[in-house]
Design a protein around this motif. Structure first.
Motif, short mmCIF file in Angstrom:
data_model
loop_
_atom_site.label_atom_id
_atom_site.label_comp_id
_atom_site.label_asym_id
_atom_site.label_seq_id
_atom_site.Cartn_x
_atom_site.Cartn_y
_atom_site.Cartn_z
N THR A 144 0.83 -1.21 0.00
CA THR A 144 0.00 0.00 0.00
C THR A 144 0.87 1.25 0.00
O THR A 144 0.64 2.20 -0.78
N VAL A 145 1.88 1.27 0.87
CA VAL A 145 2.80 2.41 0.95
C VAL A 145 3.54 2.61 -0.37
O VAL A 145 3.71 3.75 -0.85
N GLN A 152 2.61 1.81 -3.41
CA GLN A 152 1.71 2.39 -4.42
C GLN A 152 1.50 3.88 -4.17
O GLN A 152 1.54 4.70 -5.11
N MET A 153 1.30 4.26 -2.92
CA MET A 153 1.07 5.66 -2.58
C MET A 153 2.29 6.53 -2.91
O MET A 153 2.16 7.63 -3.47
N LEU A 154 3.48 6.03 -2.57
CA LEU A 154 4.68 6.83 -2.78
C LEU A 154 5.04 6.94 -4.25
O LEU A 154 5.55 7.98 -4.68
N ARG A 155 4.82 5.89 -5.02
CA ARG A 155 5.09 5.99 -6.46
C ARG A 155 4.15 7.02 -7.10
O ARG A 155 4.54 7.76 -8.00
N LYS A 156 2.91 7.05 -6.64
CA LYS A 156 1.96 8.03 -7.17
C LYS A 156 2.36 9.44 -6.75
O LYS A 156 2.25 10.40 -7.52
N HIS A 157 2.88 9.58 -5.52
CA HIS A 157 3.30 10.89 -5.01
C HIS A 157 4.54 11.40 -5.73
O HIS A 157 4.67 12.59 -6.00
N THR A 205 11.18 -2.32 9.06
CA THR A 205 12.24 -2.69 8.12
C THR A 205 11.66 -3.26 6.83
O THR A 205 12.28 -3.14 5.77
N THR A 206 10.48 -3.86 6.91
CA THR A 206 9.80 -4.33 5.69
C THR A 206 9.53 -3.16 4.76
O THR A 206 9.76 -3.23 3.55
N ILE A 207 9.06 -2.06 5.33
CA ILE A 207 8.76 -0.86 4.54
C ILE A 207 10.06 -0.20 4.05
O ILE A 207 10.17 0.21 2.89
N TYR A 259 8.86 19.44 6.20
CA TYR A 259 9.15 18.52 5.10
C TYR A 259 8.88 19.19 3.76
O TYR A 259 8.14 20.18 3.67
N SER A 260 9.48 18.62 2.72
CA SER A 260 9.29 19.18 1.37
C SER A 260 7.86 18.98 0.91
O SER A 260 7.30 19.81 0.19
N SER A 261 7.27 17.84 1.28
CA SER A 261 5.88 17.55 0.97
C SER A 261 5.38 16.53 1.99
O SER A 261 6.19 15.95 2.74
N TYR A 262 4.08 16.34 2.01
CA TYR A 262 3.50 15.49 3.06
C TYR A 262 2.56 14.46 2.45
O TYR A 262 1.92 14.70 1.41
N ILE A 263 2.48 13.32 3.12
CA ILE A 263 1.54 12.27 2.72
C ILE A 263 1.11 11.58 4.01
O ILE A 263 1.84 11.57 5.00
N GLU A 264 -0.09 11.01 4.02
CA GLU A 264 -0.66 10.50 5.27
C GLU A 264 -1.41 9.20 5.02
O GLU A 264 -2.01 9.01 3.95
#
Length: 553
Positions: free
Chosen positions: A271-272, A274-279, A302-304, A363-368
């Motif tokens: 899930t993370v 997918q979100m970060l690639r989109k961001h 550590t998995t993430i 931060y430069s940008s934020y995601i939640e």
């Protein structure tokens, strides 16, 4: 105690002594707060590590006061693509890339000898560790002696290389070589090699690492800044040269809530990702923070962090907190060492205590993300960021068969999608069709050292065994944990037996299938796939419970 170069360092005024809670002497350190700049309080934690390194190593030659100012003004300078030098605390190598590095150092010794100098002076200037983990292949599977057989083959095939590495282990100072069969490099790094805070001749400073494996990023889950580089960059760092890098932007990823029952760290990381690639995080640092951190075990973090190359970031960093300290104690670090780590990080504003008020970094940008929103999922069929919820897996797979050829398509005509090919497999009737699993490998360092997921896998195996289910014999199954600790707790829990009974026998401690070292398929199966053009599935450990379920009759 200060180093001999402290007097030539323009920031020597920030050198302070450190005492623990009982008043004992821990050593000395460069105090970032003593620089007296309010901008430090708003810096992301990863940037504070870069700042400390620049301050400590400032000599007005390789690293200058101007470089320190660039990092201090990160909020503005990170937008300007400025370059800074960075000296890591150590370097880590795996055997494929480590051997060429060792060859270069040996060649330098030969050159030194020809020049009439002392070849023993050629050594890494920063601590270097080499873990032999990429050599083992899962040739022998479904056998109680699979691990022994595979290791014998490993030593036979790599005899000359291993002899050279053994020579290097005693010839070079400041270099540790971890022998074959010890575990995957990233897990060995996590359990044993990572310092979190260095104590070198009484000088304390943050652990940071450059590695010759892209997934070196896994160590960021322990609060150690580290990422993968090429062999030349690693060698330069080992020889004391700073790495030139663009001062990165930092994405703040806020976590809150709690994972639902049945949702694993694997579901979370997909899930993370997918979100970060989109961001969009290529070339950036990602820093995870928020109260949701308290709900994530160190193994989940550590998995993430391991998957940073998949979501495109340089690092995926988790701050050091009480969970980090507990992990250090659990993995055998002495209480005094852990106490010093905490004292240093608190003093240098690099520790997070959720019960204390703190200034949130800029931060430069934020995601939640609300952890409660994460659903069980898998990825693919070809890319890790093509996330598919488990409930939609069947529909998605059939769509992929029909879609035009691409990352989410195979272009199979509708009249051929359900074609079944039957053949004789050593006296037993077997069948293949599009989507048949032929390799099921529990072999990813991201997961095979995560106790929660491994125990879950063992429990699924136990239930399957009790129901009389079995894995089709033409599926190549294997278990290659990231660490010997995994084998110990699976044995003590009684679950290793059930995994073995289903064909997931221990085949070795190394990267095996995840780097292509799965060994050959049975020739009968390979010929049928080639002859009929069947699209088969190799299932690495992306969705733990579903691997076994997919392979059961």
């Amino acid at each position: 105690m200060a180093t001999s170069s402290s007097n030539s360092n323009p920031f020597s005024f920030a050198l302070r002594g450190l005492r623990d809670r009982e008043g004992g002497d821990c050593g000395s350190y460069y105090s970032i707060p003593d620089l007296g700049d309010q901008r430090i309080d708003k810096l992301p934690y990863t940037i504070r590590v870069l700042l400390e390194s620049a301050v400590r190593n400032c000599d007005e030659f390789q690293i200058t006061k101007e470089d320190v100012e660039k990092i201090m003004g990160w909020e503005k300078t990170s937008l300007e693509q400025v370059e800074i030098p960075f000296k890591p605390s150590r370097v880590i190598l795996q055997d494929f890339t480590g051997v060429p590095v060792l060859v270069d150092f040996a060649s330098m010794r030969d050159a030194m000898l020809e020049l009439g100098g002392n070849p023993d002076k050629i050594n890494p200037m920063v601590p270097a560790d080499l873990v032999i983990d990429h050599s083992v292949t899962a040739n022998v599977v479904r056998s109680q002696n699979a691990i022994q057989a595979n290791m014998e083959l490993e030593f036979e095939r790599n005899k000359e290389r291993f002899a050279f590495l053994k020579w290097g282990s005693s010839a070079f100072h400041n270099m540790l070589i971890i022998p074959p069969g010890s575990g995957i490099v990233h897990q060995v790094n996590l359990e044993y090699l990572a310092r979190v805070v260095f104590n070198r001749d009484g000088l304390l400073y943050p652990d940071s690492v450059l590695g010759t494996d892209s997934h070196t990023t896994m160590i960021n889950g322990l609060g150690v800044v580290g990422w993968g580089v090429g062999g030349i960059d690693a060698e330069a760092a080992m020889l004391g040269q700073p790495m030139s890098m663009v001062l990165p932007g930092v994405v703040g990823f806020k976590l809150h809530g709690t994972l639902r029952d049945g949702v694993t760290a694997t579901d979370l990381v997909l899930t993370v990702t997918q979100m970060l690639r989109k961001h969009g995080v290529v070339g950036k640092f990602v820093e995870f923070y928020g109260r949701g951190m308290e709900e994530l075990a160190l193994a989940d973090r550590t998995t993430i962090a391991n998957m940073a190359p998949e979501y495109g970031a340089t690092v995926g960093f988790f701050l050091v907190d009480h969970i980090t300290l507990e992990y250090l104690k659990m993995t055998g670090r002495e209480d005094e060492t852990v106490s010093t780590i905490e004292a240093y990080l608190r003093a240098n504003k690099m520790f997070v205590d959720y019960n204390e008020p703190k200034i949130e970094p800029t931060y430069s940008s934020y995601i939640e993300l609300d952890l409660g929103d994460v659903e069980p999922c898998i990825s693919g069929p070809k890319r890790p960021h093509d996330r598919v919820t488990l409930k939609d897996m069947k529909t998605d797979w059939h769509a992929c068969l029909e879609n035009k050829i691409g990352f989410k398509g195979y272009g199979i005509p509708k009249d051929l999608q359900n074609r079944v090919v039957k053949f004789d497999f050593h006296g037993r009737t077997a069948e293949l069709k599009h989507g048949t699993v032929v390799i099921a490998a529990i072999t990813s360092c991201t997961n095979t050292s995560n106790p929660t997921v491994m125990i879950a896998s063992g429990l699924v195996a136990k239930k399957a065994y009790e129901l009389g289910l079995e894995v089709k014999p033409w599926i190549k199954t294997s278990l290659a944990p990231g660490s010997g600790v995994v084998t110990k707790y699976l044995l003590r829990s009684g679950l290793l037996k059930y995994l073995s009974d289903l064909g997931f026998n221990l085949v070795g401690y190394g990267c095996t299938t995840c780097i292509g070292n799965s060994g050959d398929l049975d020739q009968i199966v390979a010929d049928e796939i080639t002859e009929n053009g069947t699209i088969f599935l190799h299932v690495p450990l992306h969705s733990f419970q579903s691997i076994i379920l997919k392979t059961l009759v």
